[in-house]
Design an enzyme around this catalytic site. Structure first.
Site, PDB file in Angstrom:
ATOM      1  N   ASP A 184      54.759  20.352   0.179  1.00 46.36           N
ATOM      2  CA  ASP A 184      55.357  21.930  -1.218  1.00 46.36           C
ATOM      3  C   ASP A 184      56.131  22.534   0.022  1.00 46.36           C
ATOM      4  O   ASP A 184      56.019  22.418   1.767  1.00 46.36           O
ATOM      5  CB  ASP A 184      53.951  22.791  -0.845  1.00 46.36           C
ATOM      6  CG  ASP A 184      53.705  22.000  -1.790  1.00 46.36           C
ATOM      7  OD1 ASP A 184      53.725  21.157  -2.293  1.00 46.36           O
ATOM      8  OD2 ASP A 184      51.694  22.145  -1.862  1.00 46.36           O
ATOM      9  N   TYR A 230      49.277  12.772   6.411  1.00 43.74           N
ATOM     10  CA  TYR A 230      49.475  13.944   6.654  1.00 43.74           C
ATOM     11  C   TYR A 230      48.474  14.286   8.056  1.00 43.74           C
ATOM     12  O   TYR A 230      47.840  13.402   8.380  1.00 43.74           O
ATOM     13  CB  TYR A 230      49.587  14.703   5.739  1.00 43.74           C
ATOM     14  CG  TYR A 230      50.433  14.356   4.329  1.00 43.74           C
ATOM     15  CD1 TYR A 230      51.143  15.832   4.233  1.00 43.74           C
ATOM     16  CD2 TYR A 230      50.035  13.851   3.149  1.00 43.74           C
ATOM     17  CE1 TYR A 230      52.425  15.742   3.229  1.00 43.74           C
ATOM     18  CE2 TYR A 230      50.934  14.137   2.578  1.00 43.74           C
ATOM     19  CZ  TYR A 230      52.026  14.769   2.719  1.00 43.74           C
ATOM     20  OH  TYR A 230      53.130  14.865   0.929  1.00 43.74           O
TER      21      TYR A 230
END
Length: 283
Positions: A56, A114
């Site tokens: 994002d 992540y």
């Protein structure tokens, strides 16, 4: 005409980008747009890339993997040097390789990892800022008395292959919200002069709290929502069992506001060895 498949390992500071994925609006700057522009010039033909995970806006990457096909063959040292010379300073190619014909950065991936990075602050501040040549980071702070043990106990209850719609956003009709969350843990890292996998610009911090999440895939904002839930547990705002209750409710909108994108890093992708290939890698 035969096509050559290339695989690049890329890192980038996502601060100024509107995410990874190219947008119809040509004025919007994206990581994909910058990479495709440079690679198209280098290979003298239109290049369309695929990535392991579409980050994002504001999200960084230390180990993003991209792949593309071309009718032209270029030497790996040439690809490495030319791309890094032409790319903006906040994107860097770390490795280049030729990949097997069946390799695809997204569809061949087994898991993605992540890390959500936060700085411990005795005097709590919402955001801390520090500038670096590549990573112009603004990463969140959390109180130094945050309870890592509570966070880890809550994290363990969320691991599994199940529906994570409660930890998703912008869910499209008909899409599967089942994910295989294989690892979710919270660590306190003490940084000194030793080498770490984190960017050098973070090493001025004495202590960091890092949330690691590994899964076969993630819903939109899933890691940031998981991080927000665990932080709520660590600060005492939520009970330890509340993150699991939220997951089992199968309903969006129950999580705290997602943690800021600045602290999120796409760290690693795992692939089957036969698709990763054993050919030369540069450098």
């Amino acid at each position: 005409m035969s096509k050559f498949v290339y695989r690049l390992l890329v890192c980038y500071d996502g601060s100024r980008f509107n995410g990874f994925q190219a947008q119809p609006n040509q004025e919007v700057v994206t990581v994909q747009g910058e990479l495709e522009s440079v690679l198209s010039k280098l290979f003298a033909e239109p290049i369309h890339i695929s990535c392991a995970g579409r980050t994002d806006a504001g999200v960084h990457a230390l180990g993003q993997v991209i792949s593309f096909k071309s009718s032209c063959r270029r030497e790996l040292p040439t690809i490495y040097r030319a791309t890094n010379m032409l790319l903006p300073q906040d994107i860097k190619v770390l490795q280049c390789a030729e990949a097997p014909e069946r390799f695809h950065a997204r569809f061949s991936a087994l898991t993605r990892t992540y890390e959500y990075v936060m700085r411990l602050e005795k005097r709590f501040e919402p955001l801390c800022r520090r500038r670096e040549p590549i990573f112009r980071l603004r990463f969140p702070s959390v109180p130094d008395n945050i309870d890592i043990g509570r966070m880890n106990r809550a994290a363990q209850t969320l691991i599994g292959h199940t529906d994570f719609i409660s930890y998703g956003a912008q869910i499209e009709k008909g899409m599967s919200t089942v994910r295989d969350l294989q690892e979710l843990r919270v660590d306190k890292r003490y940084l000194g002069n030793e080498l770490t996998e984190l960017p050098s610009c973070l090493q001025h911090c004495r202590e960091l709290v890092v949330i690691t999440a590994r899964a076969n895939g993630f819903l939109h904002r899933m890691v940031r929502l998981l991080a927000a839930a665990l932080v709520s547990v660590g600060t005492g705002e939520w009970a330890e069992d509340e993150p699991l209750r939220v997951r089992e409710a199968h309903q969006t909108g129950l999580c705290p506001r997602p943690m800021p994108s600045d602290g999120l890093y796409f760290v690693k992708v795992d692939y089957p060895q036969d698709l990763w290939g054993d050919g030369p890698v540069y450098p």
